[in-house]
Scaffold this motif. Structure first.
Motif, PDB file in Angstrom:
ATOM      1  N   ASN A 207       9.498  64.841  41.922  1.00 43.08           N
ATOM      2  CA  ASN A 207       8.431  64.671  41.556  1.00 43.08           C
ATOM      3  C   ASN A 207       8.454  64.948  40.359  1.00 43.08           C
ATOM      4  O   ASN A 207       7.954  66.107  40.523  1.00 43.08           O
ATOM      5  CB  ASN A 207       7.438  64.382  42.419  1.00 43.08           C
ATOM      6  CG  ASN A 207       5.882  63.983  41.860  1.00 43.08           C
ATOM      7  OD1 ASN A 207       6.208  63.065  40.863  1.00 43.08           O
ATOM      8  ND2 ASN A 207       4.994  63.389  42.945  1.00 43.08           N
ATOM      9  N   PRO A 208       8.907  64.318  38.987  1.00 46.40           N
ATOM     10  CA  PRO A 208       8.864  65.175  37.898  1.00 46.40           C
ATOM     11  C   PRO A 208       7.593  65.460  37.363  1.00 46.40           C
ATOM     12  O   PRO A 208       7.336  65.360  36.667  1.00 46.40           O
ATOM     13  CB  PRO A 208       8.607  63.517  36.823  1.00 46.40           C
ATOM     14  CG  PRO A 208       9.592  62.946  37.806  1.00 46.40           C
ATOM     15  CD  PRO A 208       9.208  62.683  39.649  1.00 46.40           C
ATOM     16  N   GLU A 209       6.335  64.416  37.755  1.00 45.46           N
ATOM     17  CA  GLU A 209       4.907  65.027  37.611  1.00 45.46           C
ATOM     18  C   GLU A 209       4.786  66.732  38.278  1.00 45.46           C
ATOM     19  O   GLU A 209       3.441  66.521  37.690  1.00 45.46           O
ATOM     20  CB  GLU A 209       4.008  64.258  38.091  1.00 45.46           C
ATOM     21  CG  GLU A 209       4.166  62.551  37.919  1.00 45.46           C
ATOM     22  CD  GLU A 209       3.424  61.800  38.241  1.00 45.46           C
ATOM     23  OE1 GLU A 209       2.389  62.239  39.362  1.00 45.46           O
ATOM     24  OE2 GLU A 209       3.153  60.528  38.366  1.00 45.46           O
ATOM     25  N   LEU A 210       5.048  66.720  39.235  1.00 44.47           N
ATOM     26  CA  LEU A 210       4.870  68.353  39.443  1.00 44.47           C
ATOM     27  C   LEU A 210       5.998  69.192  38.395  1.00 44.47           C
ATOM     28  O   LEU A 210       5.247  70.572  39.131  1.00 44.47           O
ATOM     29  CB  LEU A 210       5.152  68.264  40.628  1.00 44.47           C
ATOM     30  CG  LEU A 210       4.910  67.152  42.046  1.00 44.47           C
ATOM     31  CD1 LEU A 210       5.594  67.645  43.314  1.00 44.47           C
ATOM     32  CD2 LEU A 210       3.355  68.104  41.843  1.00 44.47           C
ATOM     33  N   ARG A 211       6.320  69.206  37.920  1.00 49.29           N
ATOM     34  CA  ARG A 211       7.345  70.194  37.040  1.00 49.29           C
ATOM     35  C   ARG A 211       6.317  70.451  36.242  1.00 49.29           C
ATOM     36  O   ARG A 211       5.799  69.979  35.253  1.00 49.29           O
ATOM     37  CB  ARG A 211       8.527  69.194  36.409  1.00 49.29           C
ATOM     38  CG  ARG A 211       9.205  68.610  36.834  1.00 49.29           C
ATOM     39  CD  ARG A 211      10.721  68.026  36.517  1.00 49.29           C
ATOM     40  NE  ARG A 211      11.828  67.163  37.699  1.00 49.29           N
ATOM     41  CZ  ARG A 211      11.986  66.335  37.211  1.00 49.29           C
ATOM     42  NH1 ARG A 211      12.221  65.444  36.087  1.00 49.29           N
ATOM     43  NH2 ARG A 211      12.531  65.316  38.075  1.00 49.29           N
ATOM     44  N   GLY A 212       6.799  72.407  35.990  1.00 48.77           N
ATOM     45  CA  GLY A 212       6.331  73.090  35.007  1.00 48.77           C
ATOM     46  C   GLY A 212       4.655  73.604  35.681  1.00 48.77           C
ATOM     47  O   GLY A 212       3.770  73.755  34.637  1.00 48.77           O
ATOM     48  N   LYS A 213       3.970  72.553  37.175  1.00 47.18           N
ATOM     49  CA  LYS A 213       2.627  72.858  37.779  1.00 47.18           C
ATOM     50  C   LYS A 213       2.916  73.753  39.270  1.00 47.18           C
ATOM     51  O   LYS A 213       3.836  73.742  39.800  1.00 47.18           O
ATOM     52  CB  LYS A 213       2.056  71.190  37.973  1.00 47.18           C
ATOM     53  CG  LYS A 213       2.023  70.530  36.422  1.00 47.18           C
ATOM     54  CD  LYS A 213       1.628  69.557  36.770  1.00 47.18           C
ATOM     55  CE  LYS A 213       1.444  68.276  35.697  1.00 47.18           C
ATOM     56  NZ  LYS A 213       1.070  67.149  35.716  1.00 47.18           N
ATOM     57  N   PRO A 214       1.659  74.513  38.832  1.00 44.92           N
ATOM     58  CA  PRO A 214       1.782  75.261  40.311  1.00 44.92           C
ATOM     59  C   PRO A 214       1.594  74.823  41.921  1.00 44.92           C
ATOM     60  O   PRO A 214       0.826  73.583  41.870  1.00 44.92           O
ATOM     61  CB  PRO A 214       0.356  76.189  40.201  1.00 44.92           C
ATOM     62  CG  PRO A 214      -0.703  75.364  39.118  1.00 44.92           C
ATOM     63  CD  PRO A 214       0.418  74.356  37.958  1.00 44.92           C
TER      64      PRO A 214
END
Length: 362
Positions: free
Chosen positions: A27-34
């Motif tokens: 899920n690219p939307e989760l990348r770089g996020k906690p």
């Protein structure tokens, strides 16, 4: 003439924030996020946390409520153990392309003995780096690796430069490195034991090395002998490709407490299927089923039953678990967690070796 055995070449590979990294990959939307895998903002327990979440003190086994307090913008996602298992199988195929001496510790880490290997490569460092590269190419995930001459040091090494790191501990540097480690960093020494050691003035590897084997056994029992050896960077344990698991289990914490019997039975059915799948993968049969029940107030209850015959199917596990749930009566209070585990295990490869045949399938 005494011929000394060659120094072993051991690699410990540990995937970086495995469950969370799989979710961020997919899920690219989760990348770089906690990200926290498992639990929810309201309840449950974190199964894994991304490195972005770990900066806020979020880690596995932390209560979800506390995790959300520490990181208000934490994103909770449901665990997908079937996906994690599939990726783990990909990674193990890579390991086995180099050596059959692979000892999995969990879905995301393993020891490899590459003293003798399938590609005839004398350098464990090169093999470890090739493995990390292949894992990334085939799965899109990063792994950290440690290389040394025993399992204890290889495990210490893999933890030193995470994520996506590599560390080599050579024989000439091992004792000095171990002496400088704080006791909490010793693999095999948990929080309770570390606290006891600290109360005895053992704060570092150097402090541990000053204690006699007799003193360590007196204070910590038989495991004191292991502590005595690792303080000297010694560990004779071999990589065990057929390491025997004593139990197989699965459990779930629910977003809403369960009060109805059918809801509990539905959850038990799902858990029984997960356990049966693991048993099939490991070619194991069992004689004992244990049901774990945690109530809304965190009170814990376990119920077990052992049979003379063996069982392997999900239906058999579910039937036994159902009866245990109902006996002596259904849980009297709302249930926040249910778990099933099986034990008294027998493995198919042992039966074949002994000419033994499975005689009972419930």
């Amino acid at each position: 003439m005494v011929v000394s055995s060659p120094i072993r070449k051991i690699i410990h590979v540990d995937m970086d924030a495995f469950f969370a990294s799989v979710e961020q990959r997919d899920n690219p939307e989760l990348r770089g996020k906690p990200v926290a895998v498992g639990g929810s903002r309201a309840r449950g327990v974190v199964a894994a946390a991304s490195y972005e979440a770990r900066k806020y003190g979020v880690h596995s086994a932390l209560a979800s409520k506390i995790a959300a307090q520490r990181c208000p913008h934490l994103i909770f996602v449901k665990a997908r153990f079937d996906v994690y298992s599939a990726v783990s199988r990909q990674i193990r195929e890579i390991f086995h392309s180099y050596t059959d001496l692979v000892e999995p510790l969990s879905l995301d880490e393993a020891y490899l003995d590459v003293t003798e290997n399938k590609i005839g490569m004398p350098s464990a460092t090169i093999i470890a780096q090739e493995i990390r590269k292949k894992i990334f190419e085939e799965t899109g995930l990063t792994a950290s690796a440690g290389v040394s001459y025993n399992k204890f040091l290889a495990k210490i090494a893999s933890d030193m430069n995470k994520p996506n790191g590599f560390t080599l501990i050579t024989p000439d540097k091992a004792e000095e490195l171990v002496a400088g480690l704080v006791i909490e960093k010793f693999h095999g020494i948990g929080k309770v034991t570390a606290a006891k050691m600290q109360s005895l003035g053992i704060l570092t590897g150097a402090d541990l090395r000053e204690r006699s084997e007799e003193e360590l056994v007196r204070n910590f029992g038989k495991v004191g002998r292991y502590y005595y050896r690792i303080a000297r960077a010694q560990d004779e344990r071999e990589v065990q490709p057929h390491r025997i698991r004593k139990s197989i289990g699965s459990e779930r914490t629910f977003d809403v407490d369960l009060t109805e019997e059918q809801d509990m039975l539905d959850r038990l059915q799902h858990l029984a299927e997960e356990v049966a799948q693991d048993m099939s993968r490991l070619q194991a049969s069992a004689k004992t089923v244990t049901v774990k029940i945690k109530y809304f107030d965190f009170t814990l209850n376990t119920r077990s039953k052992t049979y003379l015959g063996e069982f392997t199917s999900a239906d058999a596990i579910y039937t036994i678990a159902r009866d245990l749930l109902r006996a002596p009566q259904l849980p009297a209070y709302p249930v926040r967690l249910l778990g099933i585990s099986v034990s008294s295990l027998t493995y198919q490869h042992d039966k074949l070796r002994e000419g033994y045949q499975l005689t009972l399938e419930l």
